[in-house]
Scaffold this motif. Sequence first.
Motif, PDB file in Angstrom:
ATOM      1  N   LEU A 154      -1.034  -1.239   8.234  1.00  0.00           N
ATOM      2  CA  LEU A 154      -2.138  -0.531   7.588  1.00  0.00           C
ATOM      3  C   LEU A 154      -3.067   0.081   8.638  1.00  0.00           C
ATOM      4  N   TYR A 172       0.841  -1.197   0.000  1.00  0.00           N
ATOM      5  CA  TYR A 172       0.000   0.000   0.000  1.00  0.00           C
ATOM      6  C   TYR A 172       0.876   1.247   0.000  1.00  0.00           C
ATOM      7  N   HIS A 206      -1.380   3.190  10.211  1.00  0.00           N
ATOM      8  CA  HIS A 206      -1.373   4.274   9.222  1.00  0.00           C
ATOM      9  C   HIS A 206      -2.773   4.887   9.111  1.00  0.00           C
ATOM     10  N   THR A 207      -3.804   4.022   9.072  1.00  0.00           N
ATOM     11  CA  THR A 207      -5.185   4.493   8.933  1.00  0.00           C
ATOM     12  C   THR A 207      -5.615   5.260  10.184  1.00  0.00           C
TER      13      THR A 207
END
Length: 797
Positions: A641, A629, A644-645
């Motif tokens: 992920l 990603y 990061h989100t």
Amino acid sequence: MNKKSLSERDICTKYITPAIEKAGWDRLTQLLEEVSFTNGKIYVRGKLTARGARKRADYILYYKPNIPIALIEAKDNNHSVRAGIQQALDYANILDIPFVFSSNGDGFLFHDKTADNDPIETELDLENFPSPETLWLKFNQFRGIVTKEAEKVVSQDYYFDGSGRSPRYYQQIAINRAVEAIAKGQNRILLVMATGTGKTYTAFQIIHRLWKSGKKKRILFLADRNALIDQTRRGDFKHFKDKMTVVKHRMIDKSYEVYLALYQGLSGADEEANAYKQFSPEFFDLIVIDECHRGSAKEDSAWREILNYFKKATHIGLTATPKETNEVSNSEYFGDPIYTYSLKQGIDDGFLAPYRVVRVNLNIDAEGWRPEQGKKDKDGQEVEDRVYNRKDFDRHLVIEERTQAVARKLTEFLKGYDRFAKTIIFCTDIDHAERMRTALSNLNADLVAQNHKYVMQITGDNDEGKRELDNFINPEETYPVIATTSELMTTGVDAQTCKVIVLDAEIKSMTKFKQIVGRGTRINEEFGKMYFTILDFRNVTDLFADKDFDGDPIRIKPVTEETDLSNIVDEEENQATPLIDEITGQEIIIEPEIRYPEPQTPTDKVKEPREKVYVNGVDVSVLISREMYFDNNGKPITASLKDHTKELIKGQYASLDEFLNRWNSTDKKEVIIKELEDQGVLVEALRDAVNREVDLFDLICHVAFEQPPLTRKERANNVKKRDYFTKYGEQARKVLETLLDKYADEGVTNIESMDILKVKPLTDYGSPLEIIKQFGSKAKYLEAVKELEQELYKTGA
């Protein structure tokens, strides 16, 4: 009339436009309103795509067509005259426009980027907007266009063929800067534009304007591949008609004005073969060098001699990947780029296709392979006992099962995606491309039986494959679907519908990597090509993390002549390079000489490398296959992920209460999804990582605010238990229950769309109009849907 009650559009129509026209700007040719100058970034959502918002200027003013000189941002009269200036400055910076205005209908704030000692910002009455001549004079002074001759060149019109096609904003900038530089006497120019952004069209417009203005009379367009010349002749340059010729078989006719030529067609190994010397050194006054990072980029190359011979001409270098190494420097020859339009900019603007990256690690690539004692190759010879790794595979050691594993993984991917998606596989060499073609043919025997061109080897030595290259890149042609190649298709191949790029070769050269990625960046909406996927078997996509991937090239060639270059080997220059034999018209492969360090003493011996070793009977399996990603800057996400989100969501919503208020007050939940995606939240990837049965609402609450998630089905069942539907009539109740089931299956954004009334099982209850009638009116139906959503999220997180 109360000015404060007028909309922004009304302010434009009643006050701003009349003021501009009164100043002398022609409404038909010089004044454009609501100009969208980007296409909107493409977001990939699983197999679906969506466009982001376009950037749009309220007004752009042109002195001549495609020469924008002023930009105006309008606001309604509830704002101050200054309110739009920052947005206007952002847009003007992107568009290379020096005169910037903001207006609310009372007057203008004028920001003058050309101002030196004067105030940079001044307020103007509506009656005092500057005339076209006033701004054009200031524009030319600012750009250094001081002579009538230079102004004649700069103001030369673009070519328009009546099709409605005109340059995109970044092409305008590249064209205008190049023409201005040449009008002022600059003779070495470098333009850096990402693959797929229209370098050849840009070059055509530059040449046409210089040619029509009389500044340049004889032009040479140089390339080093037949495909590049053919695409240019049949494409953008076709408008030169009988003024243009292609130099073939070293036959020179000096009666033309525009010449297209291969380096190989103009030069040769001996003096007699140097056809370019049939021209006088002063014959050409403009030379455009396509893909200038190759061939003539090297100072001591035979091809550089052509440029040196015509040194009095203006030279324009075009490339997506300027080369800066210890031996080769584009910027040393051409100077720094006068304009750069990068891959990242192209993707952000929506002119280039975004990419997904799937990394596939094989066990022997990750762990290495050591032959068991006495292991023999296919010829019966014992295999040298050492650990072989990814760099050895297919270059020194061929493991049949590894080739099969790569082919099998690609076949599985295409079966789950689209078996007719145009695919290029980059292999180590021609032998590897041959073996890969066979492996894929066997694994796709059903489609190969229908048409043997389903898989084709397209390499420099293969005539049948080369003849199919045009069919591969033609969107109208189904076959070939899969092309196995080594070097031939790394550059100069306009593959508009290439949807899959497979990397199964060691690629360390950033230049070559960028060129390969460029094979997939073109968009073709008509044929459903909006993004592409990279399947990486060799960790080549580590180069995405390199700061040089989308940065400006740094000049690193030493200035001193004393530097010892004898031990330097240029990674890319030592790849087998496809060239064209002009006599036979065939493309050939020449292995360039590699310079190795000299032996230190007379007794040193250079060990002769053994031919490739072929083995089988090796256990090869996929260890891991995962999607990479990328953040909004195009850099790989190194954190998890979820982390990061979480960071991105908390940047948007500081607390759970803030998010809940926003969610409950927004009529269309897709607005929130769009906002999050614009911030870089990978919604679809997050669903895959957490649980696809979970709603976006629960995803956000769980990931950012650590709330336990409920599945859509659980939320739907909670509503059913509360017996919420009793206040509606029987038919209306059935509709809402069906919408609830649809939510459980597909999510909230689907039930918000009126289109859902046109699909089964809702069509069983009548037409959309008949269904709405059960609720009394469309407004009451929408109110019922809104209430249903409130019930769904009643329990909060």
